[in-house]
Design a protein around this motif. Structure first.
Motif, short mmCIF file in Angstrom:
data_model
loop_
_atom_site.label_atom_id
_atom_site.label_comp_id
_atom_site.label_asym_id
_atom_site.label_seq_id
_atom_site.Cartn_x
_atom_site.Cartn_y
_atom_site.Cartn_z
N THR A 1 0.80 -1.26 -0.12
CA THR A 1 0.04 -0.14 0.20
C THR A 1 0.86 1.32 -0.10
O THR A 1 2.04 1.35 0.77
CB THR A 1 -0.99 0.08 1.26
N GLY A 2 0.26 2.44 -0.64
CA GLY A 2 1.11 3.60 -0.81
C GLY A 2 0.37 4.50 -1.33
O GLY A 2 -0.97 4.36 -1.49
N PRO A 3 0.71 5.82 -1.22
CA PRO A 3 -0.15 6.93 -1.96
C PRO A 3 -0.90 6.71 -3.02
O PRO A 3 -0.40 6.11 -4.11
CB PRO A 3 0.84 8.11 -2.07
N ALA A 4 -2.03 7.08 -3.57
CA ALA A 4 -2.83 7.12 -4.65
C ALA A 4 -1.87 7.77 -5.69
O ALA A 4 -1.41 8.84 -5.22
CB ALA A 4 -4.18 7.61 -4.55
N PRO A 5 -1.81 7.36 -6.76
CA PRO A 5 -1.19 7.92 -8.03
C PRO A 5 -1.77 9.42 -8.24
O PRO A 5 -3.00 9.44 -8.09
CB PRO A 5 -1.38 6.93 -9.04
N ALA A 6 -1.10 10.30 -8.44
CA ALA A 6 -1.33 11.80 -8.85
C ALA A 6 -2.53 11.71 -9.83
O ALA A 6 -3.33 12.64 -9.89
CB ALA A 6 -0.38 12.59 -9.00
N THR A 7 -2.51 10.91 -10.85
CA THR A 7 -3.18 10.91 -12.04
C THR A 7 -4.84 10.31 -11.87
O THR A 7 -5.59 10.29 -12.57
CB THR A 7 -2.75 10.09 -13.33
#
Length: 337
Positions: free
Chosen positions: A330-336
């Motif tokens: 799990t990690g930050p949602a992609p910027a796009t």
């Protein structure tokens, strides 16, 4: 096989004295008790289970009802069963394993035959047909799982509602807004199995609070079924960036398919699993997960059942708080997104 009479002769006491030492029904002097116990140990004497049951009106057996269905993850069920058996033995009880899908008939068989002193039931459905019989009988019982109505019952389980909410909260904090739940096989939901329904309810409720969109898709597990399910998810919600998997057999196929599609975990897609730690840590990507506390569930169930057998237990619901362990998936949602 060593007999009670041989123990008595070896210890230099009467057979009735040996019986009283074993049963505790009469006070025996410390010296005599020690002599009898030493003879029992040296001769390797074991009381006859049938005779002991007749004398005490107890079988010292706990019936564990654990239907082994093809759409359930059997290793978790068996880990709980082993925990039940191990802890029961420390209290002097053996476990009778009933694995058939008999429903109420299994309860009637146990209560009507004297096979066991008490029951532990697993694979609990929200509207479980076994519950009315449990409420009617005097035989102690504990559920590992929760029906919709817990009145007059003792239940032990992971707090699956809080588990679903915890998964939604973790993904929301990472910025994900479209998440998909890869659930158990369709039959699990058709039976309204408690743990699956409660997980989904908790996740959906928390997602509404946090502004997440949720897509739930049951899955049989395995590569082919997961391929169809994943294609359906991205067809309906192309912007999905977070997955919650409550289906151990779907974990590795999901990770493989995401790799084939060029979706990196966790850079493009985050994945949380509700599964045993062993499944999470041995996956091709170490998974952020909420563990299934099989050992605790088995131990708590036995402790509450033994308390009932000893006359001081009470009906209650014991929910084990979920713990989410963050790993590499799990990690930050992609910027796009």
């Amino acid at each position: 096989m060593v007999t009670l009479a041989e123990v008595a002769q070896h210890a230099g006491v009467s057979a009735s004295t040996v019986s009283y030492v074993l049963s505790g029904k009469r006070s025996i002097s410390v010296g005599t008790r020690q002599r009898v116990e030493q003879s029992i140990q040296e001769l390797g004497y074991h009381p006859n289970a049938g005779a002991r049951a007749l004398a005490s009106n107890r079988s010292n057996i706990i019936a564990l009802m654990i239907p082994l269905r093809t759409d359930m993850y059997v290793p978790v069920m068996m880990e709980i069963a082993i925990a039940v058996a191990t802890n029961a033995r420390t209290h002097g009880y053996d476990v009778l394993l009933l694995t058939g899908e008999e429903g109420p008939d299994a309860v009637r068989r146990v209560t009507g035959s004297g096979l066991a002193d008490a029951m532990i039931l697993m694979d609990v459905e929200l509207d479980d047909e076994r519950m009315p019989l449990l409420r009617e009988t005097d035989q102690p019982s504990v559920l590992i799982g929760l029906p919709a109505d817990t009145s007059g019952l003792t239940c032990v389980d992971l707090d699956f509602g809080a588990t679903g909410a915890l998964c939604a909260e973790h993904l929301a904090l990472l910025g994900h807004r479209d998440i998909a739940v890869i659930g158990e096989a369709p039959g699990v939901y058709e039976r309204h199995t408690g743990f699956a329904e409660r997980t989904l309810d908790g996740l959906r409720s928390q997602s509404r609070e946090l502004g997440l969109r949720v897509l739930h898709r049951p899955c049989e597990g395995g590569y082919d079924a997961m391929a169809l399910t994943l294609a359906r998810v991205f067809d309906e919600r192309p912007g999905t960036t977070g997955f919650v998997v409550q289906n151990e057999s779907a974990v590795e196929p999901l990770l493989a398919l995401l790799r084939q599609q060029g979706r990196a975990v966790p850079e493009d897609v985050s994945v949380i699993a509700i599964c045993p730690d062993q499944v999470a840590t041995q996956a091709s990507v170490r998974l952020t997960s909420v563990a299934i506390p099989a050992q605790e569930m088995g131990r708590y169930a036995v402790e509450h059942l033994v308390a009932k057998l000893e006359g001081h237990g009470k009906d209650e619901v014991v929910l084990i708080a979920p713990e989410l362990t963050v790993r590499a998936s799990t990690g930050p949602a992609p910027a796009t997104s």
